[in-house]
Design a protein around this motif. Structure first.
Motif, PDB file in Angstrom:
ATOM      1  N   CYS A 230      42.803  48.989  45.525  1.00 40.94           N
ATOM      2  CA  CYS A 230      42.936  47.648  44.942  1.00 40.94           C
ATOM      3  C   CYS A 230      41.649  46.848  45.116  1.00 40.94           C
ATOM      4  O   CYS A 230      41.189  46.169  44.188  1.00 40.94           O
ATOM      5  CB  CYS A 230      44.106  46.906  45.585  1.00 40.94           C
ATOM      6  SG  CYS A 230      45.738  47.516  45.137  1.00 40.94           S
ATOM      7  N   LEU A 231      41.074  46.933  46.308  1.00 39.85           N
ATOM      8  CA  LEU A 231      39.875  46.153  46.619  1.00 39.85           C
ATOM      9  C   LEU A 231      38.709  46.560  45.710  1.00 39.85           C
ATOM     10  O   LEU A 231      38.052  45.696  45.105  1.00 39.85           O
ATOM     11  CB  LEU A 231      39.498  46.376  48.079  1.00 39.85           C
ATOM     12  CG  LEU A 231      38.638  45.311  48.764  1.00 39.85           C
ATOM     13  CD1 LEU A 231      39.371  43.987  48.822  1.00 39.85           C
ATOM     14  CD2 LEU A 231      38.276  45.761  50.174  1.00 39.85           C
ATOM     15  N   LEU A 232      38.467  47.851  45.591  1.00 37.85           N
ATOM     16  CA  LEU A 232      37.350  48.331  44.785  1.00 37.85           C
ATOM     17  C   LEU A 232      37.555  48.069  43.295  1.00 37.85           C
ATOM     18  O   LEU A 232      36.622  47.708  42.580  1.00 37.85           O
ATOM     19  CB  LEU A 232      37.129  49.823  45.033  1.00 37.85           C
ATOM     20  CG  LEU A 232      36.651  50.190  46.444  1.00 37.85           C
ATOM     21  CD1 LEU A 232      36.588  51.698  46.626  1.00 37.85           C
ATOM     22  CD2 LEU A 232      35.292  49.562  46.740  1.00 37.85           C
ATOM     23  N   THR A 233      38.803  48.228  42.834  1.00 41.98           N
ATOM     24  CA  THR A 233      39.093  47.956  41.423  1.00 41.98           C
ATOM     25  C   THR A 233      38.933  46.472  41.112  1.00 41.98           C
ATOM     26  O   THR A 233      38.383  46.089  40.072  1.00 41.98           O
ATOM     27  CB  THR A 233      40.522  48.403  41.065  1.00 41.98           C
ATOM     28  OG1 THR A 233      40.698  49.780  41.413  1.00 41.98           O
ATOM     29  CG2 THR A 233      40.784  48.222  39.571  1.00 41.98           C
ATOM     30  N   GLY A 234      39.396  45.631  42.031  1.00 42.80           N
ATOM     31  CA  GLY A 234      39.248  44.187  41.849  1.00 42.80           C
ATOM     32  C   GLY A 234      37.802  43.766  41.795  1.00 42.80           C
ATOM     33  O   GLY A 234      37.396  42.958  40.948  1.00 42.80           O
ATOM     34  N   LEU A 235      36.989  44.315  42.699  1.00 46.77           N
ATOM     35  CA  LEU A 235      35.561  43.990  42.711  1.00 46.77           C
ATOM     36  C   LEU A 235      34.868  44.478  41.438  1.00 46.77           C
ATOM     37  O   LEU A 235      33.989  43.799  40.900  1.00 46.77           O
ATOM     38  CB  LEU A 235      34.896  44.620  43.935  1.00 46.77           C
ATOM     39  CG  LEU A 235      35.228  43.973  45.290  1.00 46.77           C
ATOM     40  CD1 LEU A 235      34.621  44.772  46.428  1.00 46.77           C
ATOM     41  CD2 LEU A 235      34.743  42.526  45.338  1.00 46.77           C
ATOM     42  N   GLN A 236      35.287  45.651  40.953  1.00 41.70           N
ATOM     43  CA  GLN A 236      34.698  46.175  39.721  1.00 41.70           C
ATOM     44  C   GLN A 236      35.008  45.265  38.531  1.00 41.70           C
ATOM     45  O   GLN A 236      34.141  45.006  37.687  1.00 41.70           O
ATOM     46  CB  GLN A 236      35.240  47.582  39.441  1.00 41.70           C
ATOM     47  CG  GLN A 236      34.695  48.227  38.172  1.00 41.70           C
ATOM     48  CD  GLN A 236      33.188  48.394  38.196  1.00 41.70           C
ATOM     49  OE1 GLN A 236      32.633  48.851  39.183  1.00 41.70           O
ATOM     50  NE2 GLN A 236      32.514  48.017  37.116  1.00 41.70           N
TER      51      GLN A 236
END
Length: 308
Positions: free
Chosen positions: A111-117
């Motif tokens: 979730c964190l990496l997708t949100g940042l992307q």
């Protein structure tokens, strides 16, 4: 050798549990916080001067929600042992044993990496920076600080108030005075809200090992702390109208709600116990914030529909 055996045992436990129930995977992300984040981010996005396309708004809001969801899941992972010591959290997926801790790490990072992307692709540098800062403070500063010092409260309120800046900056690309007013209101609201919880749930927090102010301060000090921070919060809500958000309807409702809320806060002698008063203050914070932001949204929406 012991580490290798432990690692193998952990893997076997993960495989033995199999794929968790979908509702438990969702619970790892603390969906109630996600909904609140969506409402605040959407509201601040709507209040910000200017406009962005529907696609960019949807992508940015999705990125913010995923960022918060990821941070919440990582928080669940770090606090899984403490959660098992508190009645209100011991039935969460990790302390209850329904979900292996590794899933919280996987869900959190995904979730964190997708949100940042999403924020990197569709947002702007300020929104992206604020998103990274919020996640960092919540997971790596606030979470471990909760067992070390009651100062975790004002520190933790920073990422808690960040959705206001995230939504606003997504439209403007800057952080001006009105943006910081929104941030202050959202930040200051959390202080008396949480202090009140600390009063009536003091034993529960102490048993779990949390460092809370009510364990160190007298009852009189807690009353003054809640009253003083409540007054600061109410002053902040007045600044919302002062910087141009909302019209006469909002100003009137905000004034009346502020008087009502401060009457609740200063009515400690009307209650038999301090815990009863603290519970009422806690409920008062929820009612007050909900009402004024609903009225603000209606007021702004009404003015937007009127010609000229």
């Amino acid at each position: 050798m012991k580490h290798l055996i432990s690692h193998t045992s952990d893997q076997n436990d993960l495989l033995a549990k199999g794929l968790p129930a979908f509702k438990d995977l969702v619970a790892l992300t603390k969906p109630k916080i996600g909904v609140m984040t969506l409402v605040v981010s959407l509201g601040s996005l709507a209040l910000a001067p200017g406009s962005i396309s529907f696609m960019y708004a949807a992508a940015t809001l999705t990125g913010i929600i995923l960022l918060v969801s990821g941070a919440s899941s990582l928080n669940m992972y770090l606090e899984r042992d403490i959660d098992g010591l508190m009645a209100r959290t011991q039935d969460r997926p990790l302390p209850s044993g329904r979900v292996h801790p590794t899933w919280a790490l996987l869900v959190g990072m995904a979730c964190l990496l997708t949100g940042l992307q999403l924020l990197f692709t569709f947002g702007n540098p300020i929104t992206l920076f604020l998103g990274v800062l919020a996640a960092f403070f919540y997971v790596l500063v606030y979470t471990p600080m909760k067992t070390a010092s009651w100062w975790s409260l004002p520190v933790g309120a920073i990422p808690g108030a960040m959705p206001g800046l995230l939504g606003y900056s997504a439209v403007t690309g800057t952080l001006d005075g009105p943006a910081w007013v929104l941030f202050f209101v959202l930040w200051s609201w959390q202080i008396p809200h949480t202090l009140a919880i600390w009063v009536y749930r003091q034993k529960e927090y102490e048993n779990a090992g949390y460092a809370i102010l009510s364990s160190q301060a007298s009852s009189e000090t807690m009353v003054w702390a809640i009253t003083g921070t409540s007054f600061a919060y109410i002053l902040g809500t007045g600044l919302i109208w002062g910087v141009g958000f909302g019209g006469v309807i909002f100003a009137l409702v905000n004034l009346l709600c502020g008087i009502w809320y401060m009457a609740v806060v200063t009515g400690v002698k009307e209650h038999k116990t301090l815990n009863q008063w603290a519970r009422r203050v806690f409920l008062g914070t929820l009612v007050h914030q909900t009402v004024i932001f609903l009225v603000l949204a209606l007021d702004v929406g009404l003015h937007a529909m009127l010609p000229g």
